[in-house]
Design an enzyme around this catalytic site. Structure first.
Site, PDB file in Angstrom:
ATOM      1  CG  HIS B  36      -2.173  -0.876   0.893  1.00  0.00           C
ATOM      2  ND1 HIS B  36      -2.147  -2.249   1.036  1.00  0.00           N
ATOM      3  CD2 HIS B  36      -3.399  -0.579   0.413  1.00  0.00           C
ATOM      4  CE1 HIS B  36      -3.312  -2.743   0.689  1.00  0.00           C
ATOM      5  NE2 HIS B  36      -4.098  -1.752   0.291  1.00  0.00           N
ATOM      6  CE  LYS B 102      -7.148  -9.177  12.552  1.00  0.00           C
ATOM      7  NZ  LYS B 102      -7.121  -9.033  13.995  1.00  0.00           N
TER       8      LYS B 102
HETATM    9  S1  SF4 Z   1      -7.438 -14.429  16.196  1.00  0.00           S
HETATM   10 FE1  SF4 Z   1      -6.110 -13.496  17.734  1.00  0.00          FE
HETATM   11  S2  SF4 Z   1      -4.059 -13.904  17.050  1.00  0.00           S
HETATM   12 FE2  SF4 Z   1      -5.397 -14.259  15.309  1.00  0.00          FE
HETATM   13  S3  SF4 Z   1      -5.484 -12.311  14.185  1.00  0.00           S
HETATM   14 FE3  SF4 Z   1      -7.153 -12.286  15.643  1.00  0.00          FE
HETATM   15  S4  SF4 Z   1      -6.334 -11.271  17.480  1.00  0.00           S
HETATM   16 FE4  SF4 Z   1      -4.607 -11.895  16.202  1.00  0.00          FE
END
Ligand code: SF4
Lengths: 324, 189
Positions: B36, B102
Site C-alpha cells: 500500500h 478485518k
Molecule cells: S485471532 Fe487473535 S491472534 Fe489471530 S489475528 Fe485475531 S487477534 Fe490476532
C-alpha cells in the site's frame, strides 16, 4: 472433545514393527535434555493447533445462542470449522502465533537457566516445523531472525512450588487482541469511574466497548485491580491461565466477573464486531496491593483463538498429564 | 448467502449491501503495509489491479522443493485500519472494486468506496485454516523483495467467505455497531 494423550512418537511405533533386537524402551529413551525439548515441542504444537476444552465449550455455547442466519452465527460457524480443521491438520489456528509466554512451576533446587535454554531450543524447533510463525522482530532494527528468539523472546516466568514435579504452562498471545488490551488510572473523570469496584466495573466495560471487533472477539478478559503499572499488566495477563468455568474464591470478584460478562454481552458488538449476542466469553479478575497515590486497572484482552495449554512433566521429562 | 464471481466489476459490487454474507470465487491479490505504501508513493503496480480485489493478508506460504510450486498454509486477514491513509488512493488510481480484511476501515475509505464503486469485505479474523482451504492455487508472486508475507500474491479462490461491512452506498456496519453499542454503554454507565 477427546482428551489429549501424551505425545505418541512414531519412533516407538516403527520400533514395535521391526524385529525387536533391542528393548523398545531403548528406542524411546532420549537423554533428559532431548526428552525435555520433545515434551516442550509437543506442548507448543498442541497449544498452537488446539483450543483448550474449556474455551471450546464456551465458544460452542456462544455459537448456539446466536440467532440463525445472522452474520454473528455465520462467523461462529467459521470459527468452529477453523478449530476442527486446525486440529485435524495439526496446523496453527491463527497465522499470528503471538507472543510466546511460558510459566514454569518447579520444585526447590531447580536449574532455571538450563531449563530456559531448552525452552529456547523447543521454540526454534517449533518455528521450523511451522507450529509457530516467524513472529519475533527486533524493535530497534526491524530485523526478524526467523527463530522467535530475541531480546525478551520467548517470555519465560519461573515460580517455585511445593510439588515434586515440574509444570509448564504456555500462552500464545496474538497481536490484534494485545493491541486492544489496556490500562486505566482511577479516578477516570470522563467515565465517572472512582476508586472502588463500581469504578473498576466502568472501565472494564469501557475497554470492551472501545475494542469493538478489533481484538477478534468474542474475547476473554484477564483483569488486575491495583499493583504498579507493570505488575498490574502482568497479573491481568496471568488471569488468562484460569479455566473459563472456574469460580473466583473472592465472592465480590466472583459476582463482578459474572456481571461484567452479562453486561458486556448487552453491548451487542458480537463476534468480529458484526453485532450479536456474544461479545465477551469470560472475565477473570484478581487484585494486587497499590500505593495510596495510584489505582491502576489493567485489562488483558484475549481473542477467540485463546491458545493456552499446560503439562506436568514426570521425572523422565515426558508428559505425564495435560492441564487444560 | 450471496455470490460474487470473477470477473468483478463496480456494477456487481454496488449490488452488495452491508450485512450481506458473500462467497467469492475467482481471483484475489494480497497486499498489506509495504504494498500500500509503495502504490501510494506513486509506483506502478506490477499487476493490473483494475476491477480486482485486494486482500489484507500476509499468508504463510510453502514452496515445494521439487516442483517449485507454492501453496498457502495459513491465510487469515490482518488488521485493515493500518492501510487507511493509503486505501482511498489505491481505490481511485488502480480501480480495485473490493478490499478484504478485518476490523473495518475509516471514513476516507468509505467515501472512496461510494465514489468509485468498491466494497469492504470482512473475513473472519483468526480463521487461518478455513480461509487457506479456499485458496485453490497460487498463480503469481510480485514484489517479492518486500518479503514473502508483504509481497503481492495472486491467488485463485473458491467460495471464500466474507461479510460486507462497508458498502458502496456510504453504509458501514462498523459505524452502526459502534453507535448502537455507545447508546447501550451510556445507559449502563
Ligand atoms: S485471532 Fe487473535 S491472534 Fe489471530 S489475528 Fe485475531 S487477534 Fe490476532
Amino acid at each position: 472433545m477427546t482428551k489429549k494423550l501424551p505425545a505418541k512418537k512414531p519412533v516407538s511405533k516403527s520400533a514395535s514393527k521391526k524385529p525387536i533386537k533391542k528393548p523398545i524402551a531403548k528406542a524411546k529413551k532420549l537423554d533428559p535434555k532431548t526428552q525435555t525439548i520433545e515434551s516442550l515441542l509437543e506442548l507448543i504444537r498442541v497449544t498452537s493447533t488446539e483450543i483448550p476444552d474449556d474455551v471450546a465449550k464456551t465458544l460452542m455455547k456462544a455459537r448456539s445462542q446466536e440467532e440463525q442466519n445472522t452474520t454473528a452465527s455465520y462467523a461462529m460457524g467459521i470459527i468452529k470449522d477453523n478449530i476442527d480443521l486446525a486440529k485435524f491438520k495439526s496446523q496453527p489456528l491463527c497465522q499470528d502465533t503471538g507472543t510466546v509466554i511460558f510459566f514454569v512451576y518447579h520444585p526447590p533446587g531447580f536449574f532455571q537457566n538450563a531449563f530456559k535454554d531448552l525452552i529456547k531450543k523447543a521454540v526454534v524447533k517449533a518455528t521450523q516445523k511451522g507450529y509457530l510463525r516467524q513472529n519475533s522482530v527486533n524493535s530497534l532494527t526491524g530485523e526478524n531472525a526467523g527463530t522467535n528468539l530475541g531480546e525478551g523472546h520467548p517470555s519465560v516466568h519461573f515460580y517455585e512450588h511445593n510439588k515434586k514435579e515440574v509444570e509448564v504452562k504456555l500462552v500464545l498471545k496474538g497481536g490484534g487482541c494485545e493491541n486492544v488490551s489496556t490500562q486505566y488510572s482511577l479516578p477516570d473523570t470522563t467515565l465517572g469511574a472512582g476508586r472502588d469496584l463500581a469504578g473498576v466495573r466502568k472501565v472494564v466495560i469501557d475497554a470492551v466497548y472501545k475494542a469493538q471487533g478489533k481484538g477478534c472477539g468474542p474475547g476473554a478478559l484477564g483483569v488486575c485491580i491495583g499493583g504498579d503499572r507493570a505488575d498490574s499488566a502482568y497479573n491481568a495477563k496471568k488471569q488468562l491461565l484460569r479455566k473459563l468455568d472456574d469460580k473466583n474464591s473472592i465472592p465480590e470478584l466472583a459476582s463482578l466477573e459474572n456481571e461484567i460478562v452479562e453486561t458486556c454481552n448487552k453491548l451487542g458488538i458480537g463476534p468480529m464486531g458484526f453485532g450479536g449476542k456474544t461479545t465477551l466469553l469470560s472475565c477473570k479478575m484478581t487484585h494486587a496491593n497499590r500505593v495510596p497515590a495510584s489505582y491502576f486497572v489493567s485489562i488483558s484482552y484475549m481473542c477467540w483463538a485463546f491458545r493456552r495449554q499446560g503439562v506436568v512433566l514426570d521425572k523422565k521429562n515426558t508428559i505425564k498429564k495435560w492441564l487444560y | 448467502m450471496k455470490r460474487l464471481n470473477y470477473p468483478f466489476s463496480p456494477e456487481a459490487v454496488r449490488e452488495l449491501k452491508v450485512g450481506d454474507m458473500v462467497l467469492i470465487s475467482g481471483k484475489l491479490f494480497t497486499g498489506r503495509d509495504a504494498v500500500h505504501k509503495y502504490l501510494h508513493d506513486g509506483n506502478k503496480s506490477p499487476v493490473n489491479l483494475k476491477n480486482q480485489i485486494i486482500y489484507h493478508c500476509g499468508p504463510v506460504t510453502m514452496k515445494d522443493k521439487k516442483t517449485g510450486k507454492w501453496t498457502v498454509t495459513a491465510a487469515g486477514p490482518t488488521t485493515s485500519i493500518r492501510e487507511e491513509p493509503y486505501q482511498w488512493e489505491v481505490i481511485r488510481d488502480h480501480g480495485i472494486v473490493g478490499v478484504i480484511g478485518k476490523g473495518g476501515m475509516g471514513q476516507k475509505t468509505l467515501d472512496a468506496c461510494k465514489e468509485y464503486g468498491c466494497v469492504y469485505l470482512h473475513a473472519i479474523g483468526g480463521a487461518a485454516q478455513v480461509l487457506a482451504e479456499k485458496i485453490k492455487s497460487v498463480d503469481g508472486l510480485y514484489l517479492e523483495e518486500f518479503g514473502l508475507p508483504e509481497a503481492i500474491w495472486e491467488l485463485t479462490i473458491e467460495d471464500f467467505p466474507v461479510v460486507v461491512t462497508m458498502d458502496a452506498h456510504g453504509n458501514s456496519l462498523h459505524k452502526e455497531v459502534e453507535n448502537s453499542s455507545k447508546e447501550v454503554l451510556k445507559a449502563i454507565l
